[in-house]
Design a protein around this motif. Structure first.
Motif, PDB file in Angstrom:
ATOM      1  N   ASP A 263       0.016   0.449 -28.570  1.00 22.15           N
ATOM      2  CA  ASP A 263       1.461   0.199 -28.586  1.00 22.15           C
ATOM      3  C   ASP A 263       2.248   1.397 -28.064  1.00 22.15           C
ATOM      4  N   LEU A 264       1.721   1.996 -27.006  1.00 22.89           N
ATOM      5  CA  LEU A 264       2.410   3.097 -26.344  1.00 22.89           C
ATOM      6  C   LEU A 264       3.687   2.609 -25.681  1.00 22.89           C
ATOM      7  N   ASP A 265       4.518   3.560 -25.252  1.00 24.89           N
ATOM      8  CA  ASP A 265       5.763   3.194 -24.571  1.00 24.89           C
ATOM      9  C   ASP A 265       5.600   3.088 -23.064  1.00 24.89           C
ATOM     10  N   GLY A 266       4.638   3.809 -22.511  1.00 29.39           N
ATOM     11  CA  GLY A 266       4.459   3.776 -21.071  1.00 29.39           C
ATOM     12  C   GLY A 266       3.058   4.173 -20.671  1.00 29.39           C
ATOM     13  N   ASP A 317       6.235  -4.228 -18.568  1.00 27.15           N
ATOM     14  CA  ASP A 317       7.131  -4.266 -17.413  1.00 27.15           C
ATOM     15  C   ASP A 317       6.712  -3.234 -16.374  1.00 27.15           C
ATOM     16  N   THR A 318       6.808  -3.593 -15.112  1.00 25.77           N
ATOM     17  CA  THR A 318       6.517  -2.675 -14.016  1.00 25.77           C
ATOM     18  C   THR A 318       7.761  -1.862 -13.686  1.00 25.77           C
ATOM     19  N   LEU A 319       7.658  -0.525 -13.780  1.00 30.16           N
ATOM     20  CA  LEU A 319       8.773   0.338 -13.417  1.00 30.16           C
ATOM     21  C   LEU A 319       8.604   0.953 -12.031  1.00 30.16           C
ATOM     22  N   TRP A 324       3.986   1.511 -15.839  1.00 27.09           N
ATOM     23  CA  TRP A 324       4.393   0.359 -16.635  1.00 27.09           C
ATOM     24  C   TRP A 324       5.015   0.843 -17.941  1.00 27.09           C
ATOM     25  N   ARG A 325       5.865   0.002 -18.513  1.00 22.53           N
ATOM     26  CA  ARG A 325       6.422   0.334 -19.815  1.00 22.53           C
ATOM     27  C   ARG A 325       6.257  -0.835 -20.767  1.00 22.53           C
TER      28      ARG A 325
END
Length: 480
Positions: A263-266, A317-319, A324-325
């Protein structure tokens, strides 16, 4: 080492280690930039991925002119979106794959080096290049900033907040690794004002980690990351590398699944770069590599595709092409800005930055890299800047392309307007055939007024960016 920044202001945040990049010979034919048409664009669209982000049109400034130009730069307020890079050039050891190693870490180095950083920040706090213009993101990179003692890491962060004109929502990232970095030191960083930790994990697999010179095993890494996430104090980001010696596709998929489960942020996914003068490259070249060989270059795209599919399935989500985030906390501000031509204030030995003079001429600069000499220059008030590169006169156009392709898309209307305003040339005439060929190779698709990278295009994004910039550079210098 987290690679995004990973690196003149890293087309990120740090300079080339061996001086200025040479200007490559300009190919004479558009076909030199065409992709291969084949059954699998991940395998063979180009011969190999480009190892670094593109340097196009940069020219070294003669040493005799450095001081005079730097005097102009430091007296010029920043007007573009801005970031700052703070370099901590120490590592406890050199990882087998790393080409950025500079100085072995000794505990006594920390306090005196941070003193020098703070003195540099304090010395120039009234200079327009540092004092004027909001700074949206700060990156403490290395090296291994998390080797600093908690009090020294906190001192460095507090000095950044005191002496730089940060925006209220400024992203402050501390780069590091698990070894020597626990929850107490993380709390000290967050208490001082950090908002983001970027941890170079590379792989969770214990055998792979040991082979690459990493000291913590899988259990230690997972436990430490879980504690950092549990603090709920800021974004926790990690890097994973695909293509490591002995890394099977199943081991790679397990690494990505483990990152998702934490459950990392990115998360960044990077291909292994066999940089010259790394232990891995030397062992491979000499034939003394005792470990399995790195994954063949033609297989790397498949690893990227599998990692991206797993993240997309988990609704991350692809940044950017490689980032990814998970959720809304992660913004990736520094990396996105630096790759689209932001101004960059450089602090520390070997740090690289980017500034412009009042007439709009852009320069990448680097500070003295030798730590002892850097500290002496700070102590005596001598010039810290050791070298300059003059940016291409087409840099604004090039920055639009680099920033757009980093995000996976190009606004054709805006790009056409920029090209016509800059040179009077027509985008469809100059680059239309190249775009069409890349679409045939399944690297791009056109959607309305936009060109969007396919997943294969995202894998080859650096190659596509460099190819387009070099073709446009030729067209602009020698109009068609």
């Amino acid at each position: 080492m987290a690679q995004a920044r990973h690196t003149a202001c890293r087309a990120s945040g740090r300079p080339a280690r061996r001086g200025a990049p040479a200007r490559a010979p300009v190919p004479s034919s558009l076909e030199d930039f065409f992709a291969n048409i084949g059954a699998d664009p991940f395998r063979n669209a180009f011969r190999t991925p480009r190892p670094v982000h593109p340097f196009v049109g940069m020219m070294p400034v003669p040493e005799s002119q450095v001081r005079a130009i730097w005097d102009q730069l430091r007296r010029t307020p920043r007007s573009a979106p801005s970031v700052a890079y703070v370099h901590i050039p120490f590592c406890i050891s050199q990882c087998a794959f790393c080409g950025f190693y500079q100085n072995r870490w000794y505990v006594d180095d920390g306090p005196v080096y941070v003193d020098a950083l703070i003195d540099q920040l304090r010395r120039d706090r009234e200079q327009p290049y540092q004092a004027e213009g909001p700074i949206r993101a700060v990156y403490l990179g290395g090296g291994t900033p998390t080797l600093l003692a908690a009090k020294d890491l906190a001192r460095a962060i507090r000095a950044v907040r005191e002496h730089l004109p940060l925006t209220a929502d400024c992203e402050i990232t501390v780069e590091g690794r698990i070894h020597g970095f626990g929850a107490d030191k993380a709390k000290a960083a967050f208490d001082a004002g950090a908002s983001r930790l970027s941890i170079g994990v590379q792989s969770f697999d214990t055998a792979l980690r040991q082979r690459m010179g990493r000291r913590c095993d899988r259990g230690e890494v997972v436990s430490a990351l879980a504690k950092l996430v549990g603090l709920d104090r800021g974004a926790i980001i990690i890097d994973l590398i695909y293509g490591l010696p002995g890394q099977t596709s199943s081991v790679w998929a397990d690494d990505v699944r483990q990152a998702i489960a934490l459950d990392l942020d990115g998360l960044d996914l990077y291909a292994l770069k066999t940089m010259r003068e790394t232990p891995l490259a030397r062992a491979t070249t000499s034939g003394h590599l005792s470990a399995p060989s790195p994954v063949p270059a033609t297989d790397l795209g498949g690893y990227f595709r599998r990692g991206a599919e797993l993240l997309d399935s988990a609704r991350w989500d692809t940044l950017s092409s490689s980032h990814w985030r998970n959720g809304t906390r992660e913004r990736n501000v520094y990396n996105l800005l630096i790759k689209s031509g932001a101004d960059c204030v450089a602090v520390g030995a070997g740090a690289g930055g980017f500034l412009s003079t009042r007439d709009g001429t852009g320069y990448s600069y680097r500070n003295e890299a030798n730590v002892t000499d850097y500290r002496a220059r700070i102590r005596t008030g001598a010039l810290v800047v050791a070298g300059l590169l003059r940016q291409s006169p087409h840099r604004r156009l090039f920055d639009r392309i680099k920033g757009g392709l980093e995000l996976g898309r190009l606004d054709l209307g805006a790009l056409a307007w920029e090209l016509r305003s800059h040179s009077g040339q027509d985008l469809a005439e100059v680059a239309g055939p190249l775009f069409a060929q890349w679409q045939e190779a399944r690297l791009l698709v056109q959607s309305g007024g936009w060109l969007e990278l396919t997943l294969a295009g995202r894998y080859w994004q650096v190659q596509l960016t460099q190819s387009l910039l070099r073709w446009l550079e030729q067209s602009l210098d020698e109009p068609l």
